[in-house]
Design a protein around this motif. Structure first.
Motif, PDB file in Angstrom:
ATOM      1  N   LYS A   1       0.829  -1.211   0.000  1.00  0.00           N
ATOM      2  CA  LYS A   1       0.000   0.000   0.000  1.00  0.00           C
ATOM      3  C   LYS A   1       0.864   1.263   0.000  1.00  0.00           C
ATOM      4  N   GLU A   2       1.939   1.255   0.799  1.00  0.00           N
ATOM      5  CA  GLU A   2       2.805   2.436   0.907  1.00  0.00           C
ATOM      6  C   GLU A   2       3.530   2.709  -0.409  1.00  0.00           C
TER       7      GLU A   2
ATOM      8  N   TYR B   1      11.160   5.090  -0.974  1.00  0.00           N
ATOM      9  CA  TYR B   1      10.017   5.496  -0.156  1.00  0.00           C
ATOM     10  C   TYR B   1      10.201   4.904   1.244  1.00  0.00           C
ATOM     11  N   GLU B   2       9.974   5.707   2.236  1.00  0.00           N
ATOM     12  CA  GLU B   2      10.059   5.258   3.640  1.00  0.00           C
ATOM     13  C   GLU B   2      11.341   4.462   3.908  1.00  0.00           C
TER      14      GLU B   2
ATOM     15  N   GLN C   1       1.042   4.137  -2.963  1.00  0.00           N
ATOM     16  CA  GLN C   1       0.747   5.535  -2.673  1.00  0.00           C
ATOM     17  C   GLN C   1       1.904   6.433  -3.106  1.00  0.00           C
ATOM     18  N   SER C   2       3.143   5.968  -2.864  1.00  0.00           N
ATOM     19  CA  SER C   2       4.311   6.746  -3.253  1.00  0.00           C
ATOM     20  C   SER C   2       4.380   6.896  -4.771  1.00  0.00           C
TER      21      SER C   2
ATOM     22  N   ASN D   1       9.902  14.959   0.580  1.00  0.00           N
ATOM     23  CA  ASN D   1      10.308  13.627   1.034  1.00  0.00           C
ATOM     24  C   ASN D   1      11.754  13.291   0.688  1.00  0.00           C
TER      25      ASN D   1
END
Length: 429
Positions: free
Chosen positions: A22-23, A49-50, A26-27, A250
């Motif tokens: 999911k993350e 991402y993250e 979304q990214s 980010n």
């Protein structure tokens, strides 16, 4: 598939978007990498991402257990860089219509990492003068100290010495160290087998408290007073890096290609031997307009790759097709097939006394079950066999598969696929 040491996750282009975390989904959406209404991934490259780097390989890629994942990711980046360079220098822009994203970013990161490996941190060098320490500075000693005469010779009981000091506490050093820490955390594997090693060295340097705009001002001020090529190169690189990240909340990386058809074609063409340039001799439509004949060169035949057998007048027309090629639904359309038939017909016209012409589609994958494509009359019967193939009128198109991971490695290193080349030439034997 993941590598926890480097926080690398691997996926394939044309995977179902619903299969992504999911993350990550979304990214990708925030970065504009998901076309409106799309069900599948349309991206080959990497994004962060993250604190995770997601790597998207070409479709149908399968990672073997013995592969080192950081090497695989590094090869993909080098392949994209080489493709970008070929697109920049090509006069045939129609062959490079795919959108390449962020290639300048990876070039900058590699330059900064390699500079650090070669030259270390940016430092300020000063000279300190002390009595009876370091290398004697006779000019200063004679001008500033009292000499005693002994037997006609001057004797200095105290001399002024100099020594060079390296200062790693300057603001520029701190900015350099902080940028390197950021790069190592998200992409250090590009250069270092273990990104934790440089991070240990960099951890001793204080963090930067100034905002990005102030840091850029400080770097520009230092640049104007610098003279060495290395310092100028580095300072300009640090400024470019900060300018890039200043507009990204980010500070994520996105490097890749939205649509990989051209990438797949270019890699295969570059890795094959015995190529023959025939596009300038291929056929083109001739229009009769108001009594005059006008040749439409831009609308003429353009093949991907043509191989000529080294010892015989035999040719292979190899067309790189970026299809899934699992079944009829994921295979080339009729327009692609008909065009390939016409390529073979055109070759027989422009080449005299051709012994044999083999037509080939090359799909991504280690293997596949589509062997060849033939033409047949439409019929209501359910079972077909070799006798239904109209091969005399439409010579069949052979279908072979090439492992995308092997292709990426060879292309990134400027090597040839000798086995694939021989396999293609054997089809014309």
């Amino acid at each position: 598939m993941s590598n926890s040491e480097f926080k690398l996750e691997f996926y394939n282009d044309r995977s179902l978007l619903s299969s992504l975390p999911k993350e990550l989904y979304q990214s990708m959406k925030e970065k504009g990498l998901i076309p409106h209404g799309s069900t599948y991934v349309h991206f080959c490259g990497l994004l962060t991402y993250e604190n995770i780097t997601a790597v998207f390989l070409p479709r149908n890629s399968k990672i073997e257990s013995n592969l080192k994942l950081s090497d695989l990711a590094r090869n993909l980046l080098k392949a994209i860089q080489r493709y970008k360079l070929s697109a920049d220098t090509s006069t045939e822009t129609a062959d490079f219509g795919d959108e390449i994203i962020g290639s300048d970013s990876i070039t900058l990161l590699v330059e900064l990492l390699e500079d650090f490996v070669l030259n270390g941190l940016y430092t300020t060098r000063t000279e300190e003068y002390r009595l009876n320490q370091g290398k004697t500075d006779w000019k200063r000693t004679i001008n500033q100290r009292t000499a005693f005469i002994n037997g006609g010779n001057a004797f200095y009981p105290d001399v002024i010495g100099s020594r060079k000091l390296v200062d790693q506490s300057s603001a520029i050093t701190r900015i350099h160290a902080q940028i390197l820490r950021e790069i190592c955390n998200k992409a250090g594997w590009i250069t270092f087998p273990d990104p934790d090693i440089p991070l240990v060295e960099l951890s001793a340097i204080q963090c930067v408290s100034e905002n990005i705009e102030t840091q850029i001002q400080m770097l520009n001020k230092e640049l104007h007073s610098s003279y060495s090529d290395r310092d100028i190169f580095l300072l300009k690189g640090l400024i470019r890096y900060l300018e890039k990240v200043s507009g990204d909340d980010n500070n994520d990386l996105v490097i890749g290609i939205r649509e990989c058809h051209g990438f797949w074609e270019k890699m295969l063409d570059s890795c094959l031997l015995h190529k023959e340039n025939v596009n300038h001799r291929m056929l083109a439509p001739l229009y009769k307009i108001s009594g005059d004949f006008v040749l439409a060169l831009s609308k003429g035949h353009r093949t991907d790759t043509v191989l000529k057998h080294p010892t015989a007048n035999k040719f292979v027309i190899a067309d790189a097709k970026y299809y899934g090629a699992h079944n009829i639904q994921t295979s080339p359309k009729l327009s692609d097939i008909v065009k390939q038939f016409y390529y073979a017909k055109a070759m027989k016209i422009i080449e005299e006394n051709v012994d044999k012409i083999a037509n080939v589609f090359i799909f991504p994958g280690k293997s596949g079950n589509i062997e060849s494509i033939h033409m047949a009359k439409k019929d209501s019967k359910k079972q077909f066999n070799a006798s239904d193939c109209l091969d005399k009128n439409y010579p069949p198109i052979n279908c072979i598969y090439q492992d995308p991971i092997e292709l990426i490695e060879q292309y990134s290193k400027g090597r040839y696929l000798k086995e694939l080349t021989q396999r293609l030439l054997d089809l014309a034997s």
